[in-house]
Design an enzyme around this catalytic site. Structure first.
Site, short mmCIF file in Angstrom:
data_model
loop_
_atom_site.label_atom_id
_atom_site.label_comp_id
_atom_site.label_asym_id
_atom_site.label_seq_id
_atom_site.Cartn_x
_atom_site.Cartn_y
_atom_site.Cartn_z
N GLN A 671 0.82 -1.21 0.00
CA GLN A 671 0.00 0.00 0.00
C GLN A 671 0.86 1.27 0.00
O GLN A 671 0.55 2.25 -0.67
CB GLN A 671 -0.91 -0.02 1.24
CG GLN A 671 -2.19 0.74 1.05
CD GLN A 671 -3.09 0.65 2.28
OE1 GLN A 671 -2.86 -0.16 3.18
NE2 GLN A 671 -4.10 1.48 2.32
N GLY A 736 -3.04 4.62 4.54
CA GLY A 736 -3.59 4.66 3.18
C GLY A 736 -3.17 5.87 2.37
O GLY A 736 -3.08 5.82 1.15
N GLU A 737 -2.94 6.98 3.05
CA GLU A 737 -2.79 8.23 2.30
C GLU A 737 -1.41 8.86 2.41
O GLU A 737 -0.96 9.53 1.48
CB GLU A 737 -3.87 9.22 2.76
CG GLU A 737 -5.23 8.66 2.41
CD GLU A 737 -6.39 9.48 2.94
OE1 GLU A 737 -6.87 10.33 2.19
OE2 GLU A 737 -6.81 9.26 4.08
#
Lengths: 775, 167
Positions: A671, A736-737
């Site tokens: 990820q 995630g970011e």
């Protein structure tokens, strides 16, 4: 509402600041932190076999009897009114079941907009959907055709004859500035902040940078286009959806179509990429309304062009960053202001200055954002909203200042690394940016960089290195419940309406549940993707994992209490309270005396039970107000630039992440690399080309909106500090970011190091480089 | 005449506008073949036509008349995983899984192209058989977009299978 919100948030911070730590979630660290179990182990995606064989069924792939297919017609003008509308040829075309226009669409209320305070609200646009003949942006849906086959629907849609009375539209960024709005708040933060007189300090300082940085619109470009399959049975609705917000979508549809919440079921077990795009948009309402009218299931798959036209992307921004320092490197002024597009009917501000407020200590600061109202599809959140583009501006400016001062840019950053949150004075829960840079510089070979630009060359290639900081706040959503069912044979199923757009939700939550419940991984299953399950919050803000972990932890505590109650006086644990035992090795164990234990099998058998089920919600995320909780990263880039063509090729990227506990190193590394790759696209190629004359996106396709392809992607190394956050569930802060943040600046800074040319406008394309060099 | 799809004869659709991708997905429910753009821009719909890769969204079903189509569902023997499918799992060659079947079908064709010595844009010497390298794989897979950023895993998976076959 914004001013009220500022006051409310301010009060919460004050009150929570007074409360003793032990009264708060995160007040005492999660006991699972640092415990060696399933969490922290390398585990591949549990759904891998389904995905590599093509057996995973996405929203547009559910077979249904009597299914009909939808096609859409979009307005080619930005503002105006439908003047004439002739649907007769379409209605007479073979296979057509229904033509839906503003004349035939049922009258519906606007969709409640997504908000911080109402977790069931999910809309991205407050505009009416086929309710009137008004055209409000270029690409707006003006008709829907249903037919027996997709081919018949597409053909019939081409037969709809519409003419428009055009009206002047606001489509120019520059021209909208005089009417820009200054919102009172940006998300939960006050918008305008100032300490001291930053402008005066800027003028008086020995070193200063004051520049404008611009970033274009970006498109999420998930490879699965948005799709829904809607089926009504009487007044009950089943929606197969591709969504990041299952429970909120079900709630929104129930309200909109005036049916009971329990009569709506949204199923979304697989989502083909989200990145913020897979929220609630017009196609949900159109498909559900059409299916109800024809009393048949309807499938609506957006064309790739429609994904660009009717689902908003990341807003373009124009940012001013001004930075000043005294000779020793201490920042005397930091100003970050700017403009982005956010029509009043949208809900998602591009919060590009928020990261800057937490990243550096400066004596004088000023922050503030202005919104431009344009007649466009409302923008929405896209991976690291705000921080992705804000970090480009800020971290470019820091590099410019370091160059001016002849100081190593890492050193300059660390001299201004704050001890506490620079604006609020609240302590950080955990912060190790310096450690991330130390690890990164060593692993990357930063010492080999020549600080003087345009000094390293191999043939036609100029070589350069750059670095930049990334950051993203910790977010735990203020909602979310899970159900745990434990059976006598020592198996548990954990369930909530969670989403997975590829992150590995079920994989990581299974690992967590195994540890939390004291069971082997094989004895745990995680159910998700269904709004009939207890409601999980939407997947956003990098907060889904910790939000669910907190709910599972709460449910496990409740389960412990229930089991103790069932265990009764015959148990070796008789007399102990929930806080005095823990779930371990298939049973309850006394914390003080591990020899005192009672297995789940024994407890349930004595009680004559096959199973026990508990449902519980997480406590409110007050830790977010008590502490400054922020992740950070150190990004490094090594690249080459052709002295002949200006072509930029990345040689390697390294990201070192200070993001708390890594729950699964395999899925996390994947990820994080993915985020950096999206950052690479943002740096070099991604740009929504917007025709300011017509308000129309010119490159509404994957052949023209350039996301990175295999050959663009270099060696990417990701590492982490691995230091748990003592205030968050499992010590994790979400991943995630953050990985997209700081990457574009690291690349732009490396381009400067290679060429001596500073580009402040994304994407960094060769035409801009050659033009600057020629100038 | 018919199309042989994963070894089974399938009648041509009545409507000549039906693409091979739509035939697979809508009529045969072989939804492992994905549609990402329907414009030939993303590669998600890649299938094998007589062993060579094609974009099934830009191929009319009638064009496949009398030919052999292999989709992700027909790649492996019975219940086994195809070596590429196993390698994609082992190397984390996916996240959301939507581009994955197209990546795997393209990779299968790529391995054949490499075995036949066909050159690519990055082949330095086009008079000699193209070498097996990560760069050759990256170039030859560039028609298959991935947005999750699983590229490093995809390339590693293909390289792993290529090396297994070469051994």
């Amino acid at each position: 509402m914004s001013r009220v919100q500022n006051a409310v948030i301010g009060s919460v911070r004050t009150v929570v600041g007074w409360l003793p730590e032990r009264w708060l979630p995160g007040g005492s660290p999660d006991p699972l932190i640092g415990r060696h179990g399933e969490v922290g182990r390398q585990l591949g995606h549990l759904d891998g076999p389904l995905k590599v064989t093509g057996a995973a069924r996405f929203a547009a792939e559910v077979p249904l009897e009597q299914l009909c297919h939808a096609a859409l017609v979009h307005s080619p003008v930005a503002r105006g009114r439908i003047a004439t509308l002739d649907t007769r040829a379409a209605e007479a075309a073979p296979g057509v079941v229904l033509v839906l226009t503003h004349r035939t669409m049922p009258r519906l209320e606007p969709v409640p907009l997504i908000s911080i305070t109402n977790m069931t609200a999910v809309g991205n646009s407050a505009l009416p959907i086929l309710q009137d003949p008004e055209i409000r942006y270029n690409g707006q849906v003006v008709a829907l055709v249903l037919a027996e086959t997709p081919q018949q629907a597409d053909f019939a849609a081409s037969l709809i004859d519409i003419s428009y009375d055009e009206a002047p539209a606001r489509t120019r960024f520059e021209a909208a500035k005089p009417q820009a709005r200054t919102p009172a708040s940006i998300l939960v933060e006050r918008n305008e902040e100032a300490v001291g007189d930053a402008e005066a300090a800027l003028r008086q300082s020995a070193f200063q940078v004051d520049a404008i940085y611009t970033t274009p619109g970006h498109n999420h470009a998930a490879i699965e286009p948005h799709a829904v399959t809607a089926a009504w049975t009487g007044d009950r609705l089943v929606l197969h959806d591709a969504t990041q917000a299952i429970a909120p979508t079900a709630a929104a549809l129930a309200k909109l179509f005036d049916i009971r919440r329990e009569d709506v079921r949204v199923l979304s077990p697989f989502v083909g990429g989200g990145f913020g795009a897979k929220g609630f948009w017009d196609h949900h309402v159109l498909a559900v309304a059409a299916a109800r009218l024809v009393r048949r299931p309807v499938r609506l798959v957006l064309s790739r062009e429609a994904v660009f036209r009717m689902v908003g992307g990341r807003s373009p921004t124009e940012q001013r960053v001004a930075l000043a320092a005294e000779a020793g490197g201490r920042f005397t002024a930091l100003i970050h202001t700017g403009y982005s597009v956010m029509p009043p009917y949208g809900a998602c501000p591009e919060q590009y200055t928020l990261g800057s407020r937490a990243l550096y200590r400066a004596q004088n600061v000023r922050f503030g954002q202005k919104h431009l109202d344009l007649d466009v599809v409302p923008n929405t959140y896209m991976r690291a909203p705000g921080e992705a583009v804000g970090s480009f501006a800020l971290e470019s400016a820091v590099d410019e200042l370091a160059h001016q001062m002849s100081m190593d840019p890492i050193e300059l950053r660390l001299r201004n690394d704050p001890e506490v949150h620079p604006l609020s004075g609240i302590p950080f829960s955990q912060r190790a940016l310096a450690e991330a840079y130390r690890q990164g510089a060593e692993a990357f070979g930063w010492a080999a960089r020549n600080a003087t630009p345009r000094t390293r060359r191999e043939g036609e290639w100029l070589l350069g290195m750059g670095c930049a900081t990334g950051s993203f706040p910790y977010v735990r959503m203020p909602a979310g419940a899970v159900r745990i069912r434990l059976t006598r044979d020592g198996r548990a199923s954990v369930a909530c309406s969670a989403q997975d757009m590829g992150m590995g939700t079920a994989t990581v939550q299974s690992q967590h549940a195994a540890d939390r419940l004291g069971l082997p991984l094989a004895a745990v299953s995680f159910e998700m993707g269904d709004s009939d399950l207890p409601p999980a919050p939407m997947a956003g803000g990098s907060g889904q994992t910790v939000s669910i972990v907190a709910a599972v932890a709460a449910a496990a505590t409740k389960l412990t209490g229930e089991l103790l109650r069932l265990a009764g006086n015959a148990s070796p644990l008789a007399g102990l309270r929930a806080g005095e035992v823990r779930l371990q090795e298939g049973g309850l164990v006394s914390l003080a005396d591990p020899a005192r234990r009672d297995s789940f099998d024994a407890i349930l058998s004595r009680a004559g039970r096959e199973d026990i089920t508990v449902t519980e919600s997480a406590a409110a995320p007050l830790e977010m107000f008590k502490y400054a909780m922020q992740s950070q990263s150190a990004n490094f880039c090594d690249l080459r630039v052709s002295a002949v063509t200006g072509e930029i090729r990345i040689t390697r990227l390294l990201g070192v992440f200070d993001v708390g506990t890594i729950l699964n190193p395999r899925t996390a590394a994947s990820q994080l690399r993915g985020g950096m790759i999206m950052g690479l696209g943002m740096a070099l190629s991604e740009e929504v080309l917007f025709d300011e004359r017509s308000g129309r996106i010119m490159n509404a396709g994957l052949a023209d909106y350039h996301i990175p392809a295999h050959l663009d992607i270099p060696e990417i190394d990701v590492r982490w500090t691995g230091i748990p956050d003592p205030r968050s569930p499992l010590g994790a802060r979400g991943i995630g970011e953050i990985a997209i943040t700081g990457v574009a600046a690291a690349i732009a800074n490396a381009v400067f190091n290679a060429t001596g040319t500073r580009l402040r406008d994304l994407p960094l394309t060769l035409d801009k480089l050659l033009e600057e060099e020629g100038a | 005449m018919a199309i042989s799809i994963n070894g089974r004869d399938v009648a041509l659709p009545d409507d000549p506008r039906v693409s091979l991708a739509d035939l697979l997905r809508d009529d045969l429910h072989l939804t492992g073949t994905k549609i990402g753009c329907n414009q030939g821009g993303c590669g998600a719909c890649t299938v094998l036509l007589d062993g060579a890769r094609v974009l099934s969204c830009l191929t009319l079903a009638v064009q496949a008349e009398g030919r052999r189509v292999t989709t992700i569902e027909g790649l492996a023997e019975a219940d086994q995983l195809h070596p590429l499918q196993a390698a994609f799992i082992a190397q984390d060659g996916f996240q959301c899984g939507y581009c994955t079947p197209g990546q795997i079908c393209a990779a299968e064709a790529l391995l054949r192209e490499l075995a036949e010595g066909l050159p690519s844009y990055v082949t330095a010497d086009i008079t000699a058989p193209a070498p097996l390298s990560a760069e050759e794989i990256r170039e030859r897979m560039s028609g298959n977009l991935c947005r999750c950023g699983a590229h490093p895993g995809i390339v590693a998976a293909i390289l792993q299978v290529a090396e297994e076959r070469a051994a």
